[in-house]
Every structure is written in C-alpha cells, then in structure tokens.
Design a protein around this motif. Structure first.
Motif, PDB file in Angstrom:
ATOM      1  N   LEU A 150       0.836  -1.213   0.000  1.00  0.00           N
ATOM      2  CA  LEU A 150       0.000   0.000   0.000  1.00  0.00           C
ATOM      3  C   LEU A 150       0.869   1.261   0.000  1.00  0.00           C
ATOM      4  CD1 LEU A 150      -2.721  -1.127   2.577  1.00  0.00           C
ATOM      5  CD2 LEU A 150      -3.088  -0.666   0.145  1.00  0.00           C
ATOM      6  N   GLU A 151       1.934   1.238   0.794  1.00  0.00           N
ATOM      7  CA  GLU A 151       2.789   2.426   0.887  1.00  0.00           C
ATOM      8  C   GLU A 151       3.456   2.718  -0.451  1.00  0.00           C
ATOM      9  OE1 GLU A 151       5.990   4.097   4.093  1.00  0.00           O
ATOM     10  OE2 GLU A 151       6.427   2.156   3.154  1.00  0.00           O
ATOM     11  N   ALA A 152       3.855   1.666  -1.203  1.00  0.00           N
ATOM     12  CA  ALA A 152       4.544   1.845  -2.487  1.00  0.00           C
ATOM     13  C   ALA A 152       3.645   2.525  -3.514  1.00  0.00           C
ATOM     14  CB  ALA A 152       5.022   0.495  -3.011  1.00  0.00           C
ATOM     15  N   VAL A 153       2.344   2.316  -3.402  1.00  0.00           N
ATOM     16  CA  VAL A 153       1.408   2.916  -4.359  1.00  0.00           C
ATOM     17  C   VAL A 153       1.277   4.424  -4.138  1.00  0.00           C
ATOM     18  CG1 VAL A 153      -0.997   2.852  -5.166  1.00  0.00           C
ATOM     19  CG2 VAL A 153       0.162   0.745  -4.533  1.00  0.00           C
ATOM     20  N   LYS A 154       1.585   4.895  -2.927  1.00  0.00           N
ATOM     21  CA  LYS A 154       1.501   6.328  -2.573  1.00  0.00           C
ATOM     22  C   LYS A 154       0.119   6.892  -2.926  1.00  0.00           C
ATOM     23  CE  LYS A 154       6.457   7.060  -3.203  1.00  0.00           C
ATOM     24  NZ  LYS A 154       6.737   6.863  -1.775  1.00  0.00           N
ATOM     25  N   LEU A 155      -0.864   6.279  -2.348  1.00  0.00           N
ATOM     26  CA  LEU A 155      -2.246   6.685  -2.596  1.00  0.00           C
ATOM     27  C   LEU A 155      -2.506   8.085  -2.075  1.00  0.00           C
ATOM     28  CD1 LEU A 155      -3.951   3.340  -1.545  1.00  0.00           C
ATOM     29  CD2 LEU A 155      -3.756   4.217  -3.876  1.00  0.00           C
ATOM     30  N   ILE A 156      -3.379   8.808  -2.793  1.00  0.00           N
ATOM     31  CA  ILE A 156      -3.782  10.161  -2.397  1.00  0.00           C
ATOM     32  C   ILE A 156      -5.300  10.189  -2.334  1.00  0.00           C
ATOM     33  CG2 ILE A 156      -3.733  12.619  -2.979  1.00  0.00           C
ATOM     34  CD1 ILE A 156      -1.181  12.045  -4.592  1.00  0.00           C
ATOM     35  N   ASP A 157      -5.816  10.614  -1.202  1.00  0.00           N
ATOM     36  CA  ASP A 157      -7.266  10.659  -1.034  1.00  0.00           C
ATOM     37  C   ASP A 157      -7.880  11.585  -2.087  1.00  0.00           C
ATOM     38  OD1 ASP A 157      -9.751  10.187   0.004  1.00  0.00           O
ATOM     39  OD2 ASP A 157      -9.556  11.599   1.675  1.00  0.00           O
ATOM     40  N   GLY A 158      -8.859  11.113  -2.843  1.00  0.00           N
ATOM     41  CA  GLY A 158      -9.543  11.907  -3.861  1.00  0.00           C
ATOM     42  C   GLY A 158      -9.008  11.721  -5.258  1.00  0.00           C
ATOM     43  N   GLU A 159      -7.862  11.061  -5.408  1.00  0.00           N
ATOM     44  CA  GLU A 159      -7.271  10.943  -6.747  1.00  0.00           C
ATOM     45  C   GLU A 159      -8.059   9.999  -7.640  1.00  0.00           C
ATOM     46  OE1 GLU A 159      -3.641   8.843  -7.585  1.00  0.00           O
ATOM     47  OE2 GLU A 159      -3.620   7.906  -5.602  1.00  0.00           O
ATOM     48  N   GLN A 160      -8.786   9.065  -7.072  1.00  0.00           N
ATOM     49  CA  GLN A 160      -9.519   8.106  -7.898  1.00  0.00           C
ATOM     50  C   GLN A 160     -10.538   8.807  -8.782  1.00  0.00           C
ATOM     51  OE1 GLN A 160     -11.185   4.842  -5.711  1.00  0.00           O
ATOM     52  NE2 GLN A 160     -12.331   4.041  -7.444  1.00  0.00           N
ATOM     53  N   LEU A 161     -11.285   9.740  -8.217  1.00  0.00           N
ATOM     54  CA  LEU A 161     -12.293  10.455  -9.002  1.00  0.00           C
ATOM     55  C   LEU A 161     -11.627  11.283 -10.109  1.00  0.00           C
ATOM     56  CD1 LEU A 161     -15.222  11.257  -9.436  1.00  0.00           C
ATOM     57  CD2 LEU A 161     -14.928  13.074  -7.731  1.00  0.00           C
ATOM     58  N   GLU A 162     -10.514  11.936  -9.783  1.00  0.00           N
ATOM     59  CA  GLU A 162      -9.796  12.733 -10.780  1.00  0.00           C
ATOM     60  C   GLU A 162      -9.279  11.843 -11.910  1.00  0.00           C
ATOM     61  OE1 GLU A 162      -6.728  14.875  -8.857  1.00  0.00           O
ATOM     62  OE2 GLU A 162      -8.089  16.100  -7.637  1.00  0.00           O
ATOM     63  N   LEU A 163      -8.730  10.700 -11.562  1.00  0.00           N
ATOM     64  CA  LEU A 163      -8.219   9.784 -12.594  1.00  0.00           C
ATOM     65  C   LEU A 163      -9.349   9.251 -13.472  1.00  0.00           C
ATOM     66  CD1 LEU A 163      -5.601   7.776 -10.493  1.00  0.00           C
ATOM     67  CD2 LEU A 163      -5.102   9.358 -12.374  1.00  0.00           C
ATOM     68  N   GLU A 164     -10.485   8.917 -12.829  1.00  0.00           N
ATOM     69  CA  GLU A 164     -11.620   8.407 -13.619  1.00  0.00           C
ATOM     70  C   GLU A 164     -12.139   9.462 -14.589  1.00  0.00           C
ATOM     71  OE1 GLU A 164     -13.374   5.089 -10.445  1.00  0.00           O
ATOM     72  OE2 GLU A 164     -14.144   7.151 -10.426  1.00  0.00           O
ATOM     73  N   ASN A 165     -12.166  10.729 -14.157  1.00  0.00           N
ATOM     74  CA  ASN A 165     -12.577  11.818 -15.071  1.00  0.00           C
ATOM     75  C   ASN A 165     -11.569  11.989 -16.202  1.00  0.00           C
ATOM     76  OD1 ASN A 165     -14.869  12.356 -13.578  1.00  0.00           O
ATOM     77  ND2 ASN A 165     -13.861  13.906 -12.294  1.00  0.00           N
ATOM     78  N   GLU A 166     -10.287  11.932 -15.820  1.00  0.00           N
ATOM     79  CA  GLU A 166      -9.251  12.085 -16.844  1.00  0.00           C
ATOM     80  C   GLU A 166      -9.299  10.922 -17.823  1.00  0.00           C
ATOM     81  OE1 GLU A 166      -4.416  12.852 -17.258  1.00  0.00           O
ATOM     82  OE2 GLU A 166      -5.310  12.413 -15.300  1.00  0.00           O
ATOM     83  N   GLN A 167      -9.572   9.725 -17.324  1.00  0.00           N
ATOM     84  CA  GLN A 167      -9.675   8.563 -18.201  1.00  0.00           C
ATOM     85  C   GLN A 167     -10.766   8.749 -19.247  1.00  0.00           C
ATOM     86  OE1 GLN A 167     -11.504   4.949 -16.673  1.00  0.00           O
ATOM     87  NE2 GLN A 167      -9.701   3.751 -17.333  1.00  0.00           N
ATOM     88  N   GLN A 168     -11.889   9.334 -18.833  1.00  0.00           N
ATOM     89  CA  GLN A 168     -12.979   9.598 -19.771  1.00  0.00           C
ATOM     90  C   GLN A 168     -12.529  10.546 -20.896  1.00  0.00           C
ATOM     91  OE1 GLN A 168     -16.254   8.462 -19.990  1.00  0.00           O
ATOM     92  NE2 GLN A 168     -15.533   6.929 -18.494  1.00  0.00           N
ATOM     93  N   LEU A 169     -11.805  11.585 -20.515  1.00  0.00           N
ATOM     94  CA  LEU A 169     -11.346  12.559 -21.510  1.00  0.00           C
ATOM     95  C   LEU A 169     -10.335  11.941 -22.466  1.00  0.00           C
ATOM     96  CD1 LEU A 169     -10.926  15.730 -19.266  1.00  0.00           C
ATOM     97  CD2 LEU A 169     -12.708  15.332 -20.970  1.00  0.00           C
ATOM     98  N   LEU A 170      -9.342  11.239 -21.905  1.00  0.00           N
ATOM     99  CA  LEU A 170      -8.292  10.656 -22.753  1.00  0.00           C
ATOM    100  C   LEU A 170      -8.835   9.555 -23.652  1.00  0.00           C
ATOM    101  CD1 LEU A 170      -5.393  10.501 -20.131  1.00  0.00           C
ATOM    102  CD2 LEU A 170      -5.491  11.964 -22.165  1.00  0.00           C
ATOM    103  N   SER A 171      -9.785   8.786 -23.158  1.00  0.00           N
ATOM    104  CA  SER A 171     -10.342   7.693 -23.943  1.00  0.00           C
ATOM    105  C   SER A 171     -11.134   8.198 -25.142  1.00  0.00           C
ATOM    106  CB  SER A 171     -11.248   6.815 -23.078  1.00  0.00           C
ATOM    107  OG  SER A 171     -10.511   6.222 -22.033  1.00  0.00           O
ATOM    108  N   HIS A 172     -11.684   9.433 -25.071  1.00  0.00           N
ATOM    109  CA  HIS A 172     -12.517   9.992 -26.145  1.00  0.00           C
ATOM    110  C   HIS A 172     -11.903  11.273 -26.691  1.00  0.00           C
ATOM    111  CE1 HIS A 172     -15.223   7.495 -23.645  1.00  0.00           C
ATOM    112  NE2 HIS A 172     -15.799   7.190 -24.822  1.00  0.00           N
ATOM    113  N   ALA A 173     -10.586  11.381 -26.561  1.00  0.00           N
ATOM    114  CA  ALA A 173      -9.917  12.633 -26.969  1.00  0.00           C
ATOM    115  C   ALA A 173     -10.122  12.946 -28.444  1.00  0.00           C
ATOM    116  CB  ALA A 173      -8.432  12.540 -26.633  1.00  0.00           C
ATOM    117  N   SER A 174      -9.985  11.930 -29.316  1.00  0.00           N
ATOM    118  CA  SER A 174     -10.146  12.179 -30.759  1.00  0.00           C
ATOM    119  C   SER A 174     -11.557  12.659 -31.074  1.00  0.00           C
ATOM    120  CB  SER A 174      -9.849  10.896 -31.554  1.00  0.00           C
ATOM    121  OG  SER A 174      -8.509  10.522 -31.388  1.00  0.00           O
ATOM    122  N   GLU A 175     -12.522  11.998 -30.526  1.00  0.00           N
ATOM    123  CA  GLU A 175     -13.923  12.378 -30.759  1.00  0.00           C
ATOM    124  C   GLU A 175     -14.203  13.774 -30.225  1.00  0.00           C
ATOM    125  OE1 GLU A 175     -18.368  10.923 -29.279  1.00  0.00           O
ATOM    126  OE2 GLU A 175     -16.609   9.650 -28.927  1.00  0.00           O
TER     127      GLU A 175
END
Length: 555
Positions: free
Chosen positions: A196-221
C-alpha cells in the motif's frame, strides 16, 4: 449486633418480635418448641434460600425483618461499592410471597441473595455442633493468627500489592503470547503495508483519474467535435458569426425608424459578443485536448492498481485503503514495541516481587511471634472448658519465595490432642464434635478481643457436656459477651443462668393451629425455668434454691 428481629408468617410462627441484649442472650424451651425455626428465620435475612413451604398461612406473604447496629464493623465501603444507603442502624428485610418468590432489602434498597449473604456473614455467625467445618479451614486458621498478631493494615496492604503484582504478571504473559503470535504474522502485515505504501495513494485521486480517463479515452472524438463547432461558428464559407454580423448591419439601419428595433439590435449585438466568447473558449478547449496514448496508458494502469487493491481488501475507496494502511502501520509498530514493553514489565515485576517478599517475610515474622500466645491462651481456655489434657499447637510451614500466595509465605495448620500421651494432629483426624465445638468456642471468643467479630449465635454446641464443665462453658460465654454480642440456644441450666437476657420458646394452640411463641422471662420466671431445666416439671424447693444460686454465680 442485632437489636431486634420481627417474624411474620414463617413456618409455625404466626408473629414474633424479639429484642436481644447487647451482651449474652439465652434462648431455652422444650425440644420441638421452635428454637431452630427462629434460627431458620434469622438465616433467611442473612441470605439463605427459601420457598413457599416456609409460609405459616398459605394466603399471606412471609416477612422477616432485622435491625442491626453496624457502626463498629467498618462496612461503609461495602455499602458504597454496592450502592446501598449506609446507616449505623441498618434494617434488613426478607419477603417471601405465596408463590415462593423472594425479595430482599437492605435499608429499603433491593438486593440479591448473593449480596445479602455476603453482608450477613459480616453481621452474624451462626454456629452449631454440626457446623464445625470452618475451624478446619486454612483461611479461618490464618485469620485467627492474624487477629492475634494485630497487623491487619500490613496484611491488607500486602494483599493489595500481591493482587497488583499478579495482575501485571498476567499482563506480561498476555504480551508475550501476543508477541509470539505477532512474529508469525508480522511478515504478512509488513508485506501488505509495503504494498500500500509503495502505491503512494492520495485521497480523492480516484475520481480525478476516472474523469481524466474519460477525456483521454474519447480525446479524438472530443477534439473533432470541438473543431467542427469552431468551423461552423467562425471558419466556414458562411460562418454563423459572419451571418450574425451581416444581420446586425441590416437591422441597425432600421433603428432610426422604429424605437422597438433598437432593443432587438442591442440583443443581437449581445448574442454576437457571447457567441464570439463561446467560439474562442471552444477553440482553446480544442487546443488543450490532447490525444496522449501514453498518459492514457498510465491512467489506466493507475486505476487498475487502485481497483485491484480495493478488490483484494474488499474496500470501496482510497480513503478506506489509507485507513487500512495506517492500521497496519500501527500493528507493526505495536509488535515492534512489544519487546521493549515486555522487558520494561519484566524489570517492574522483579522490583514488585522483591517488595512483596520483604512484606511477606515481615508478616510471617509477626505471625510466628503470635503463635505461642495463641497456643497458650487457647490451651488454657480449653482446660477451663473441661478439656484438662488438651494440647493445642499451631504449625507454620513456610513456603519458598517463588510459592508466595495472597496470604504470604505461611501455611498455618491447627493441631489438637484431647488425650494425654497423644501427639497433636490435624483437627479433622482427632477431634470429636463436642471437642471441636469447645475449641471453636475458645478460639472465637479469644479472637473477639482483637477483631470486631460479628454476633455469634451458638446453637446447642454444649451438647455432650454437663455439670461443672457446663458451668465453665457458661462462664466463658458470659465473659465473651463483655466484648461482643452472644446469643445461645441451650438445654443446660448452668449456661442458661449466665445470660443478661433470657427468652423462653414455647408452642401454643390458637384457633385450631399450633404456633410458636417466645417471651422474655422476668427474674422470677427465670428461676422457675432454670429449676425446671434442673429437675423437670413441677420443681421442688431444692431445685428452686439451686436455680437462685445459679443465677447469682456469674463466675
């Protein structure tokens, strides 16, 4: 001491009220008159069990109430610990309903039978010829010696220290067990924590990453649609902004003819400004929208790692994973600190044990000094009670230091011989019932000098003695009653004559029912009762004279 007892509807007692002397009270009466029933009622307010068969009348409840003077017994803490109102004149009441249910009260506070029995044992000691087991108890024998040694405070302090030591010893054993168990678990805990420590988790980053994933996955469109929108608004052959500009030009030429057109022209100009801003913002957003496969791969990998950890630990968020990480860290630190705590506690226990042994040795020395005094006084008193060849010894077998108990380093054992030429042995091997009774009488009476003993009730422990021995037993009871309250049930006139107060128990028939009654005898009535005990019914002049003489002989 007990001042008064009131009995209602118990066994063959319809109603009795007895006020006891604060010294020696004598109870006599014919066999079967109900003396033991009175003791049974007394036992009920001391915590003995009962049922509906105890009722005199089946349709009424049984009520037994006793008034006790308890100022000298040091019971304030007992009352406080059990949330009972303390009063130097304490009232204990026991009620038994027609269906056999029982309730008990101390100063009107309801109590259970266990608590009532615990309190009762500190108020009254009922002793009969058949209840001599206590004298064989190691705890009782040790209590007697401690009473003579007069070191109550030292013994109490030692026992508290010993209990604290044993508590810390249990704590150490628990720590060692936990440490041993932890050593088999810590590697796995450390692995989980490191992961767990190696992952260096940050509270709240999951939502930001999921939003960014949506943008990057449909960037061309997204980029294509934004570009087409800008083209339509501002770059096509007939752009919307160009046509809007031309429309404003045409309508502005009409403003001078119709005031209403002025408002429409202004609104078109506002739309033009807003639409230019929208076009500019869309263009900027299009420029910022990057098609970045490498970043998308990173985001996907990061999210996959987060999802995998959540699934592994059955958790739903990064916050919960961080809480788990902290919990693992705390456990690891506790295991790491356990060895230090174990060593610290070991050193503490070593010091506590040394102090305990010092106190135990001091108490043992005081006990040994008291042994000869106890032996001498008890033996002397046994001779007065008719056991002229009696030998009473106390054996103290010291324990090794590592065997110390809550009672210290001593094993006290009473030894007795009633016959000349025989070595003293343990009481249960050589003493008869009558000898044990007189031995108990001697020991308890002597102990009363040093302890605030409860009221003692002797129930016909004089069985098997008569004549001069009976007179001596009576004298001893009278002497004891100078320091404590004594209540004695007896069939012997020599003992009955020694009481300050004399009660006579009898049976009477009322309305077709036999019931027990009791009355306090006047001086003349005592003379007659003792004369009857001497010679039977219808005593003659000699018996009456003998009775008068007995009443004048206290010693």
């Amino acid at each position: 001491m007990i001042n008064r007892i009131s009995i209602r509807n118990y066994a063959i007692i319809d109603q009795l009220d007895i006020e006891f002397s604060n010294h020696l009270s004598i109870i006599t009466g014919e066999t079967g008159a109900g003396k033991s029933i009175i003791l049974g009622a007394l036992g009920l307010i001391l915590g003995e069990r009962a049922d509906s068969k105890s009722l005199f009348k089946d349709d009424s409840k049984c009520v037994i109430e006793g008034s006790f003077e308890i100022e000298k017994y040091g019971l304030k803490d007992f009352f406080a610990d059990n949330d009972i109102d303390y009063d130097v004149n304490t009232i204990i009441r026991r009620e038994i309903t027609v269906d056999g249910r029982s309730r008990a009260f101390v100063n009107d506070s309801p109590v259970n039978l266990t608590l009532l029995k615990e309190l009762g044992e500190q108020l009254i000691d009922i002793h009969s010829q058949h209840q001599t087991l206590q004298i064989n108890s190691a705890a009782f024998q040790l209590q007697v010696v401690d009473g003579f040694a007069q070191h109550k405070n030292e013994v109490e302090i030692f026992r508290n220290d010993f209990k604290a030591y044993k508590k810390n010893q249990l704590k150490l054993e628990k720590l060692i067990t936990q440490s041993n168990e932890g050593k088999t678990e810590i590697d796995y805990l450390q692995f989980q924590f490191n992961e767990l420590e190696a992952v260096k988790l940050i509270d709240g980053e999951q939502l930001e990453l999921e939003n960014e994933q949506q943008l990057l996955s449909h960037a061309s469109e997204i980029k294509s649609s934004l570009g087409n929108t800008v083209y339509i608004l501002d770059e096509s052959e007939t752009p919307v902004l160009g046509q809007l500009k031309e429309a404003i030009h045409h309508i502005s030429t009409l403003e001078k003819y119709n005031p209403s057109i002025v408002n429409i022209a202004n609104r078109l100009r506002s739309v033009q400004i807003e639409l230019k801003d929208v076009s500019t913002e869309i263009a900027a957003l299009s420029d910022r929208t990057l098609i970045d496969p490498e970043r998308l791969d990173f985001v996907n990998e990061r999210l996959d790692l987060i999802y995998r950890l959540q699934q592994k630990h059955r958790l739903a968020s990064i916050k919960e994973l961080l809480e788990l990480q902290q919990s693992l860290n705390d456990k690891i630190n506790s295991f790491n600190n356990a060895d230090e705590e174990i060593e610290r506690l070991k050193k503490q226990l070593e010091q506590e044990f040394k102090q305990i042994i010092v106190k135990a040795e001091k108490i043992s020395l005081q006990r040994n000094k008291a042994l000869k005094d106890v032996e001498q006084q008890v033996t002397t008193l046994l001779k007065e009670l008719g056991l002229v060849n009696a030998v009473f010894k106390i054996e103290n077998t010291p324990l090794e230091n590592h065997q110390v108990t809550v009672n210290g380093l001593d094993q006290i054992k009473f030894l007795f011989s009633a016959n000349q030429g025989f070595n003293p042995q343990e009481l249960n091997k050589v003493a008869s019932g009558g000898e044990l009774s007189r031995l108990m009488l001697a020991i308890k009476g002597l102990s009363a000098k040093y302890n605030a003993l409860p009221t003692i009730v002797f129930d016909e422990i004089d069985t098997g003695v008569s004549g001069e021995v009976a007179r001596k037993v009576g004298n001893v009871m009278h002497k004891y009653a100078e320091n404590m309250q004594v209540i004695t049930i007896t069939h012997l006139p020599q003992i009955a004559s020694k009481g300050q107060t004399h009660f006579f128990v009898y049976k009477e028939n009322k309305n077709g029912h036999t019931s027990t009654g009791i009355r306090k005898l006047s001086h003349d009535e005592r003379i007659k009762e003792i004369a009857v005990m001497l010679s039977g019914e219808n005593p003659g002049e000699n018996a009456l004279l003998n009775a008068k003489e007995l009443l004048t002989q206290v010693n």
